[in-house]
Write a protein that holds these residues in place. Structure first.
Motif, PDB file in Angstrom:
ATOM      1  N   HIS A  23       0.658  -1.258   0.126  1.00  0.00           N
ATOM      2  CA  HIS A  23      -0.180  -0.023  -0.159  1.00  0.00           C
ATOM      3  C   HIS A  23       0.977   0.919  -0.225  1.00  0.00           C
ATOM      4  CE1 HIS A  23      -3.307  -2.674  -0.057  1.00  0.00           C
ATOM      5  NE2 HIS A  23      -2.882  -2.797   1.618  1.00  0.00           N
ATOM      6  N   SER A  24       1.901   1.197   0.694  1.00  0.00           N
ATOM      7  CA  SER A  24       2.873   2.428   1.125  1.00  0.00           C
ATOM      8  C   SER A  24       3.650   2.984  -0.417  1.00  0.00           C
ATOM      9  CB  SER A  24       4.009   1.948   2.110  1.00  0.00           C
ATOM     10  OG  SER A  24       3.132   1.868   3.567  1.00  0.00           O
ATOM     11  N   LEU A  25       3.604   1.717  -1.091  1.00  0.00           N
ATOM     12  CA  LEU A  25       4.424   1.391  -2.571  1.00  0.00           C
ATOM     13  C   LEU A  25       3.457   2.370  -3.582  1.00  0.00           C
ATOM     14  CD1 LEU A  25       6.500  -1.329  -2.300  1.00  0.00           C
ATOM     15  CD2 LEU A  25       7.498   0.584  -2.422  1.00  0.00           C
ATOM     16  N   ALA A  26       2.357   1.846  -3.313  1.00  0.00           N
ATOM     17  CA  ALA A  26       1.135   2.678  -4.224  1.00  0.00           C
ATOM     18  C   ALA A  26       0.951   3.932  -3.795  1.00  0.00           C
ATOM     19  CB  ALA A  26      -0.126   1.803  -4.034  1.00  0.00           C
ATOM     20  N   ASP A  27       1.221   3.876  -2.864  1.00  0.00           N
ATOM     21  CA  ASP A  27       1.363   5.289  -2.102  1.00  0.00           C
ATOM     22  C   ASP A  27       2.557   6.381  -2.957  1.00  0.00           C
ATOM     23  OD1 ASP A  27      -1.318   4.975  -0.954  1.00  0.00           O
ATOM     24  OD2 ASP A  27      -0.206   4.887   0.756  1.00  0.00           O
ATOM     25  N   LEU A  28       3.197   5.296  -2.738  1.00  0.00           N
ATOM     26  CA  LEU A  28       4.460   6.239  -3.316  1.00  0.00           C
ATOM     27  C   LEU A  28       4.281   6.474  -5.587  1.00  0.00           C
ATOM     28  CD1 LEU A  28       7.281   7.745  -3.319  1.00  0.00           C
ATOM     29  CD2 LEU A  28       7.804   5.038  -3.567  1.00  0.00           C
ATOM     30  N   LYS A  29       4.001   5.514  -5.452  1.00  0.00           N
ATOM     31  CA  LYS A  29       4.163   5.498  -7.002  1.00  0.00           C
ATOM     32  C   LYS A  29       2.968   6.547  -7.316  1.00  0.00           C
ATOM     33  CE  LYS A  29       5.456   4.119 -11.320  1.00  0.00           C
ATOM     34  NZ  LYS A  29       6.924   4.494 -11.832  1.00  0.00           N
ATOM     35  N   ALA A  30       1.452   6.921  -6.775  1.00  0.00           N
ATOM     36  CA  ALA A  30       0.203   7.471  -7.379  1.00  0.00           C
ATOM     37  C   ALA A  30       1.303   9.164  -6.969  1.00  0.00           C
ATOM     38  CB  ALA A  30      -0.693   7.988  -6.036  1.00  0.00           C
ATOM     39  N   ARG A  31       2.081   9.270  -5.488  1.00  0.00           N
ATOM     40  CA  ARG A  31       2.373  10.585  -6.030  1.00  0.00           C
ATOM     41  C   ARG A  31       3.486  10.952  -6.264  1.00  0.00           C
ATOM     42  NH1 ARG A  31       5.590  12.688  -0.241  1.00  0.00           N
ATOM     43  NH2 ARG A  31       6.706  14.981  -0.579  1.00  0.00           N
ATOM     44  N   GLY A  32       4.366  10.212  -7.142  1.00  0.00           N
ATOM     45  CA  GLY A  32       5.408  10.502  -8.008  1.00  0.00           C
ATOM     46  C   GLY A  32       5.178   8.989  -9.322  1.00  0.00           C
ATOM     47  N   PRO A  33       4.621   9.555 -10.029  1.00  0.00           N
ATOM     48  CA  PRO A  33       4.769   9.134 -11.381  1.00  0.00           C
ATOM     49  C   PRO A  33       4.876   8.305 -11.745  1.00  0.00           C
ATOM     50  CG  PRO A  33       2.668  10.343 -11.011  1.00  0.00           C
ATOM     51  CD  PRO A  33       4.373  10.928 -10.236  1.00  0.00           C
ATOM     52  N   ASN A  34       6.745   8.946 -12.040  1.00  0.00           N
ATOM     53  CA  ASN A  34       7.839   8.851 -12.090  1.00  0.00           C
ATOM     54  C   ASN A  34       8.688   7.617 -11.969  1.00  0.00           C
ATOM     55  OD1 ASN A  34       7.445   9.968 -15.191  1.00  0.00           O
ATOM     56  ND2 ASN A  34       7.206  12.196 -13.850  1.00  0.00           N
ATOM     57  N   VAL A  35       8.902   7.878 -10.813  1.00  0.00           N
ATOM     58  CA  VAL A  35       9.332   7.149  -9.293  1.00  0.00           C
ATOM     59  C   VAL A  35       9.747   5.654  -9.410  1.00  0.00           C
ATOM     60  CG1 VAL A  35      10.319   6.239  -6.975  1.00  0.00           C
ATOM     61  CG2 VAL A  35       9.084   8.802  -7.513  1.00  0.00           C
ATOM     62  N   ARG A  36      10.671   5.307 -10.382  1.00  0.00           N
ATOM     63  CA  ARG A  36      11.077   3.948 -10.613  1.00  0.00           C
ATOM     64  C   ARG A  36      11.516   3.444  -8.898  1.00  0.00           C
ATOM     65  NH1 ARG A  36      12.252   0.622 -14.940  1.00  0.00           N
ATOM     66  NH2 ARG A  36      14.193  -1.045 -14.626  1.00  0.00           N
ATOM     67  N   ILE A  37      11.354   2.179  -8.766  1.00  0.00           N
ATOM     68  CA  ILE A  37      10.560   1.398  -7.914  1.00  0.00           C
ATOM     69  C   ILE A  37      11.557  -0.240  -7.915  1.00  0.00           C
ATOM     70  CG2 ILE A  37       9.025  -0.187  -5.719  1.00  0.00           C
ATOM     71  CD1 ILE A  37       7.124   2.040  -5.993  1.00  0.00           C
ATOM     72  N   ASN A  38      12.618  -0.312  -7.303  1.00  0.00           N
ATOM     73  CA  ASN A  38      13.882  -1.778  -7.856  1.00  0.00           C
ATOM     74  C   ASN A  38      13.296  -2.724  -6.833  1.00  0.00           C
ATOM     75  OD1 ASN A  38      14.364  -0.602 -10.088  1.00  0.00           O
ATOM     76  ND2 ASN A  38      15.625   0.591  -8.820  1.00  0.00           N
ATOM     77  N   LEU A  39      12.548  -3.476  -6.635  1.00  0.00           N
ATOM     78  CA  LEU A  39      12.245  -4.501  -5.418  1.00  0.00           C
ATOM     79  C   LEU A  39      13.208  -5.849  -5.329  1.00  0.00           C
ATOM     80  CD1 LEU A  39       8.640  -4.384  -3.646  1.00  0.00           C
ATOM     81  CD2 LEU A  39      10.608  -6.478  -4.045  1.00  0.00           C
ATOM     82  N   SER A  40      13.702  -6.326  -4.503  1.00  0.00           N
ATOM     83  CA  SER A  40      15.059  -7.369  -4.327  1.00  0.00           C
ATOM     84  C   SER A  40      14.050  -7.766  -2.929  1.00  0.00           C
ATOM     85  CB  SER A  40      16.265  -7.192  -4.329  1.00  0.00           C
ATOM     86  OG  SER A  40      16.554  -6.518  -5.322  1.00  0.00           O
ATOM     87  N   MET A  41      13.497  -9.189  -3.016  1.00  0.00           N
ATOM     88  CA  MET A  41      13.110  -9.898  -2.477  1.00  0.00           C
ATOM     89  C   MET A  41      14.333 -11.307  -2.000  1.00  0.00           C
ATOM     90  SD  MET A  41      10.122  -9.357  -1.522  1.00  0.00           S
ATOM     91  CE  MET A  41       8.996 -10.633  -0.485  1.00  0.00           C
TER      92      MET A  41
END
Length: 310
Positions: free
Chosen positions: A125-143
């Protein structure tokens, strides 16, 4: 007339950044041919970039030929150093972007395995909030396993990590998220599956083979496992689940991870009111981190999503 010289052997210039990015793509794709579509250039162009980079560094980075693609030890170290360098460059770019109103840049986040299945999970949910605030933000997630996430945050590969609050480095700052509950389980083919909880004692449990994790545990987890007879080990929770499902072992699992097998009748919790423990989960960042608008925005958004503890 003074002749302009190129970079000295073993040194990396600004011009080499593109070649390091090409090298990164080749490693992550597993070879030159597989990297063509990702990079948008031909295999021969990739080969030229790689040869040029090896000449500039004075190192053999990989083996390629009939035997397939593989990294040399020097290549592995250059790849890891390149990841750290590129993350630092992204931090610089993000700071420059901070001069503008729009939120741009990248967020490199490392998360311990299996957390996405938590019912109270708030990261997505927080990552979705971040993307909504900054559509051009690139999220790189590693598990990754928790120790790897901790190292990644410490060496700058990740801006932020989400891990159990176990064996954290003093150089890292942590913030509470929520607790993960683990219960003791057996499979439907195990003798304890049909045994009433009222008949199960600590002495009886000690007579059955159990899975003992080789990954770090909180004090409560170590205490819970001390009652079991260790006959197998697992490096992560998925491995523990694999062994428990054989029906040969009992063992602790996070309840959210076990839920699908519980629903399918493959697992049961053994005396859940007696055999359980909590693992606190936290976000981690470097104590000496430099200002990073995307990271600070994510942490602020995450703070609004953290559930109230029971």
């Amino acid at each position: 007339m003074i002749e302009r010289q190129g970079p000295s052997l073993g040194q990396v210039s600004d011009f080499d950044l593109r070649m390091i990015r090409v090298f990164k793509a080749v490693v992550e794709c597993g070879g030159f041919t597989a990297a063509e579509d990702v990079l948008g250039i031909s295999r021969s162009a990739i080969s030229l970039h790689m040869n040029d980079l090896e000449k500039r560094l004075g190192l053999l980075l990989c083996q390629r030929g009939r035997g397939g693609f593989s990294l040399t030890e020097e290549g592995r170290q250059v790849y890891e150093a390149g990841l750290t360098m590129l993350a630092s460059l992204e931090t610089f770019r993000t700071e420059v972007n901070g001069l503008h109103d729009s939120l741009r840049g990248e967020l490199n986040i490392g998360i311990s395995d299996n957390l996405v299945s938590m019912p109270r999970e708030c990261i997505t949910h927080s990552l979705a909030d971040l993307k909504a605030r900054g559509p051009n933000v690139r999220i790189n997630l590693s598990m990754e396993v928790s120790d790897s996430v901790v190292r990644g945050v410490s060496d700058g590969r990740f801006h932020v990590g989400v891990v159990p609050e176990v064996n954290l480095l003093k150089s890292l700052a942590s913030e509470e998220l929520y607790d993960e509950r683990s219960l003791l389980y057996c499979a439907d083919t195990h003798p304890l599956y049909a045994t009433p909880d009222s008949s199960i004692t600590k002495h009886i449990l000690a007579g059955y083979d159990a899975v003992i994790p080789s990954y770090p545990l909180p004090d409560a987890g170590r205490s819970a496992h001390s009652l079991l007879q260790g006959a197998a080990s697992a490096t992560d929770r998925s491995g523990a689940a694999f062994l428990i499902l054989t029906g040969c072992y009992i063992g602790y699992l996070p309840d959210h991870l076990a839920a699908p097998w519980i629903a399918a009748g493959r697992l049961r919790a053994i005396c859940p009111e007696r055999f359980k423990y909590l693992t606190p989960l936290v976000t981690i960042t470097r104590c000496d981190r430099r200002p990073h608008r995307v990271l600070e925005a994510f942490l602020a958004l995450l703070a609004t999503r953290i559930p109230v503890r029971d």
